[in-house]
Design a protein around this motif. Sequence first.
Motif, mmCIF file in Angstrom:
data_model
loop_
_atom_site.group_PDB
_atom_site.id
_atom_site.type_symbol
_atom_site.label_atom_id
_atom_site.label_comp_id
_atom_site.label_asym_id
_atom_site.label_seq_id
_atom_site.Cartn_x
_atom_site.Cartn_y
_atom_site.Cartn_z
ATOM 1 N N UNK A 96 0.719 -1.275 -0.043
ATOM 2 C CA UNK A 96 0.169 0.188 0.157
ATOM 3 C C UNK A 96 1.176 1.372 0.287
ATOM 4 N N UNK A 97 2.020 1.435 0.861
ATOM 5 C CA UNK A 97 2.737 2.383 0.928
ATOM 6 C C UNK A 97 3.497 2.635 -0.378
ATOM 7 N N UNK A 98 3.781 1.405 -1.183
ATOM 8 C CA UNK A 98 4.488 1.499 -2.544
ATOM 9 C C UNK A 98 3.497 2.278 -3.698
ATOM 10 N N UNK A 99 2.143 1.910 -3.414
ATOM 11 C CA UNK A 99 1.046 2.559 -4.307
ATOM 12 C C UNK A 99 1.077 4.054 -3.989
ATOM 13 N N UNK A 100 0.923 4.361 -2.635
ATOM 14 C CA UNK A 100 0.787 5.714 -2.256
ATOM 15 C C UNK A 100 1.978 6.649 -3.080
ATOM 16 N N UNK A 101 3.203 5.945 -3.057
ATOM 17 C CA UNK A 101 4.373 6.624 -3.441
ATOM 18 C C UNK A 101 4.619 6.534 -5.134
ATOM 19 N N UNK A 102 3.349 5.987 -5.558
ATOM 20 C CA UNK A 102 3.379 5.660 -7.045
ATOM 21 C C UNK A 102 4.429 4.657 -7.793
ATOM 22 N N UNK A 103 4.705 3.837 -6.821
ATOM 23 C CA UNK A 103 5.929 2.786 -7.264
ATOM 24 C C UNK A 103 5.446 1.639 -7.794
ATOM 25 N N UNK A 104 3.909 1.492 -7.499
ATOM 26 C CA UNK A 104 3.291 0.153 -7.526
ATOM 27 C C UNK A 104 1.823 0.276 -8.128
ATOM 28 N N UNK A 105 1.254 -0.706 -8.763
ATOM 29 C CA UNK A 105 -0.225 -0.883 -9.152
ATOM 30 C C UNK A 105 -0.758 -2.073 -9.167
ATOM 31 N N UNK A 106 -1.974 -2.128 -9.055
ATOM 32 C CA UNK A 106 -2.744 -3.485 -9.215
ATOM 33 C C UNK A 106 -2.652 -4.264 -7.646
ATOM 34 N N UNK A 107 -2.996 -3.730 -6.635
ATOM 35 C CA UNK A 107 -2.448 -4.681 -5.510
ATOM 36 C C UNK A 107 -3.805 -5.373 -5.242
ATOM 37 N N UNK A 108 -3.522 -6.740 -4.726
ATOM 38 C CA UNK A 108 -4.467 -7.729 -4.272
ATOM 39 C C UNK A 108 -3.697 -8.677 -3.126
ATOM 40 N N UNK A 109 -4.695 -9.274 -2.557
ATOM 41 C CA UNK A 109 -4.296 -10.225 -1.477
ATOM 42 C C UNK A 109 -4.172 -11.613 -2.248
ATOM 43 N N UNK A 110 -3.068 -12.040 -2.328
ATOM 44 C CA UNK A 110 -2.759 -13.348 -2.945
ATOM 45 C C UNK A 110 -2.659 -14.526 -1.861
ATOM 46 N N UNK A 111 -2.606 -14.307 -0.751
ATOM 47 C CA UNK A 111 -2.650 -15.178 0.346
ATOM 48 C C UNK A 111 -2.858 -14.715 1.761
ATOM 49 N N UNK A 112 -3.491 -15.502 2.596
ATOM 50 C CA UNK A 112 -3.562 -15.174 4.025
ATOM 51 C C UNK A 112 -2.961 -16.191 4.904
ATOM 52 N N UNK A 113 -1.721 -15.801 5.422
ATOM 53 C CA UNK A 113 -1.137 -16.731 6.309
ATOM 54 C C UNK A 113 -1.403 -17.149 7.650
#
Length: 253
Positions: free
Chosen positions: A92-109
Amino acid sequence: MSRYQKMNDKGWYIVHAILISLTLSGNLTAGEVKVAVAANFTAAMREIAHDFERASGHKTLISFGSTGKLYTQILKNAPFELFLAADRQRPQLLQEKQLAHERFTYAIGKLVLWTNDSQREVSAAILKQGDFKKIALANPKTAPYGAAAVSVMQHLEMDEALMSKRVQGDSIAQTYQFVATGNVEMGFVALAQVVLNDSGNSWQIPQALYEPIRQDAVLLEKGKDNPAAIALHEYLRSEAAHQVIHRYGYAVN
């Protein structure tokens, strides 16, 4: 047919759809994707990468480590194109810094207390008895599973009592090694690390004792135009990938 070769029809359909899309856009060439992956997901990711490479023709270059350290490397311009974290916060922080896109949860540990000694029992009662010399956990500042372990000890009101017995690993992978080698009697590790391991004993810790470990993936800025990175990002949401993720003890949304 080995477990690495199994892929159901739905999984093949999704992969083929990705490849067809790339073909139509003129981007279908065998490429490679550089991936940063949280240490707890090591075994599952190796299997997923194997299946993905076989299905797509792309290559994966994977770096495993603690989420915090991988996040820092990304901020310092590491060449990663996809990030599979062990939490939601860093993606999420990377998204806020505009360094990432398309975030989703791939696993719940899920967190377990594990010992490699089949003669030793592990449980909340054993923790409170304190009849052991050392207990391992990952660095809670950089590893979400370490933070979850601290939460468990706090809920059990054992945090201060166990402080002198704690041995801290840089990542959940190192924490596992401390216990697997017998250098530490028991430790907090990911269920995924021991679910297919018959050695020792484990206690799957009740979810009420720690926050769900929701692990998010993001397509990083360096990978947004790389067909191989886009394809792997989508593949993680396929039924074929979900089957592997489930087998290693994770839940999926």
